[in-house]
Design a protein around this motif. Structure first.
Motif, PDB file in Angstrom:
ATOM      1  N   LEU A  77     102.271   0.148 -55.758  1.00 42.59           N
ATOM      2  CA  LEU A  77     101.455  -0.962 -55.269  1.00 42.59           C
ATOM      3  C   LEU A  77     100.338  -1.351 -56.234  1.00 42.59           C
ATOM      4  O   LEU A  77      99.652  -2.355 -56.016  1.00 42.59           O
ATOM      5  N   GLY A  78     100.142  -0.551 -57.272  1.00 40.21           N
ATOM      6  CA  GLY A  78      99.062  -0.835 -58.216  1.00 40.21           C
ATOM      7  C   GLY A  78      97.693  -0.569 -57.625  1.00 40.21           C
ATOM      8  O   GLY A  78      96.721  -1.243 -57.956  1.00 40.21           O
ATOM      9  N   LEU A  79      97.619   0.427 -56.744  1.00 44.50           N
ATOM     10  CA  LEU A  79      96.358   0.760 -56.067  1.00 44.50           C
ATOM     11  C   LEU A  79      95.916   2.169 -56.424  1.00 44.50           C
ATOM     12  O   LEU A  79      96.702   2.968 -56.936  1.00 44.50           O
ATOM     13  N   ALA A  80      94.665   2.482 -56.124  1.00 41.69           N
ATOM     14  CA  ALA A  80      94.140   3.825 -56.357  1.00 41.69           C
ATOM     15  C   ALA A  80      94.751   4.798 -55.345  1.00 41.69           C
ATOM     16  O   ALA A  80      94.890   4.471 -54.165  1.00 41.69           O
ATOM     17  N   ARG A  81      95.109   5.972 -55.823  1.00 46.40           N
ATOM     18  CA  ARG A  81      95.726   6.976 -54.945  1.00 46.40           C
ATOM     19  C   ARG A  81      94.808   7.334 -53.778  1.00 46.40           C
ATOM     20  O   ARG A  81      95.255   7.494 -52.651  1.00 46.40           O
ATOM     21  N   GLN A  82      93.500   7.429 -54.046  1.00 41.08           N
ATOM     22  CA  GLN A  82      92.569   7.817 -52.998  1.00 41.08           C
ATOM     23  C   GLN A  82      92.552   6.787 -51.863  1.00 41.08           C
ATOM     24  O   GLN A  82      92.478   7.151 -50.693  1.00 41.08           O
ATOM     25  N   GLY A  83      92.603   5.512 -52.222  1.00 44.32           N
ATOM     26  CA  GLY A  83      92.617   4.466 -51.200  1.00 44.32           C
ATOM     27  C   GLY A  83      93.880   4.512 -50.364  1.00 44.32           C
ATOM     28  O   GLY A  83      93.840   4.366 -49.129  1.00 44.32           O
ATOM     29  N   VAL A  84      95.008   4.721 -51.017  1.00 49.73           N
ATOM     30  CA  VAL A  84      96.275   4.817 -50.290  1.00 49.73           C
ATOM     31  C   VAL A  84      96.280   6.076 -49.423  1.00 49.73           C
ATOM     32  O   VAL A  84      96.768   6.058 -48.292  1.00 49.73           O
ATOM     33  N   GLN A  85      95.691   7.164 -49.921  1.00 53.21           N
ATOM     34  CA  GLN A  85      95.621   8.396 -49.130  1.00 53.21           C
ATOM     35  C   GLN A  85      94.822   8.174 -47.845  1.00 53.21           C
ATOM     36  O   GLN A  85      95.232   8.607 -46.769  1.00 53.21           O
ATOM     37  N   ARG A  86      93.698   7.456 -47.959  1.00 55.44           N
ATOM     38  CA  ARG A  86      92.890   7.167 -46.766  1.00 55.44           C
ATOM     39  C   ARG A  86      93.695   6.343 -45.755  1.00 55.44           C
ATOM     40  O   ARG A  86      93.684   6.634 -44.569  1.00 55.44           O
ATOM     41  N   LEU A  87      94.385   5.306 -46.252  1.00 53.70           N
ATOM     42  CA  LEU A  87      95.202   4.480 -45.356  1.00 53.70           C
ATOM     43  C   LEU A  87      96.314   5.309 -44.721  1.00 53.70           C
ATOM     44  O   LEU A  87      96.575   5.197 -43.519  1.00 53.70           O
ATOM     45  N   ALA A  88      96.989   6.123 -45.531  1.00 47.81           N
ATOM     46  CA  ALA A  88      98.085   6.944 -45.013  1.00 47.81           C
ATOM     47  C   ALA A  88      97.583   7.922 -43.955  1.00 47.81           C
ATOM     48  O   ALA A  88      98.248   8.118 -42.928  1.00 47.81           O
ATOM     49  N   ASP A  89      96.430   8.513 -44.177  1.00 45.83           N
ATOM     50  CA  ASP A  89      95.883   9.447 -43.185  1.00 45.83           C
ATOM     51  C   ASP A  89      95.593   8.745 -41.858  1.00 45.83           C
ATOM     52  O   ASP A  89      95.867   9.297 -40.785  1.00 45.83           O
TER      53      ASP A  89
END
Length: 166
Positions: A77-89
């Motif tokens: 997605l071209g996004l920061a892993r930390q941001g995706v981790q927060r969304l996934a959580d």
């Protein structure tokens, strides 16, 4: 009164020269950024009836594959892993995705779509299909393919050379 024109002259004189292609690319980039904002807002509107946002929708769609980790989703997605981790959580807490063991990596769990997540994603995709069909009707498929090709080439070039100005 004479100072203002003189100062403006200095600003114009210090502006770097761009080629015709550089000017065209700059206009393209500004238009692409504006389009990205419009697409995000439209995505938020499409996802809202399912209680989601554009960002959450992207993670749900990626989770449907079932064989991606958070880091892999972020890269795609071209996004920061930390941001995706927060969304996934958050999506996991709401029961829309689940984490599964990854045979390739002990700590990096795979993200899987749950039945409820699939139902919410389905609601969004029905709305998106009508929206895309309506907008797409204003163009030929050749026009859209050409625009997508240019955008893909720009992304490839930027991924190779991530330092601005080089």
């Amino acid at each position: 009164m004479d100072e203002i024109p003189n100062r403006q002259h200095v600003v114009k004189r210090n502006r770097p020269e761009r080629t015709m292609e550089g000017d065209a690319f700059s206009a393209f980039a500004i238009t692409a950024l504006r389009l990205a904002g419009h697409l995000t807002a439209a995505g938020d509107r499409l996802a809202k009836p399912a209680g989601q946002t554009s960002a959450r929708w992207q993670v749900l769609a990626a989770a449907r594959r079932g064989d991606l980790s958070v880091a892999q989703i972020a890269r795609a997605l071209g996004l920061a892993r930390q941001g995706v981790q927060r969304l996934a959580d958050v999506l996991a807490d709401e029961g829309l995705i689940a984490y599964a063991d990854n045979p390739q990596h002990q700590r990096a769990k795979l993200v899987r779509l749950t039945a409820e997540g699939a139902a919410r994603l389905g609601v969004i995709e029905v709305a998106q299909a009508g929206w895309a069909n309506k907008l797409g009707a204003a163009f030929t498929s050749a026009e859209l393919d050409a625009a997508r090709t240019v955008m893909a080439r720009v992304m490839e070039m930027m991924e190779v050379d991530e330092v601005p100005g080089n």
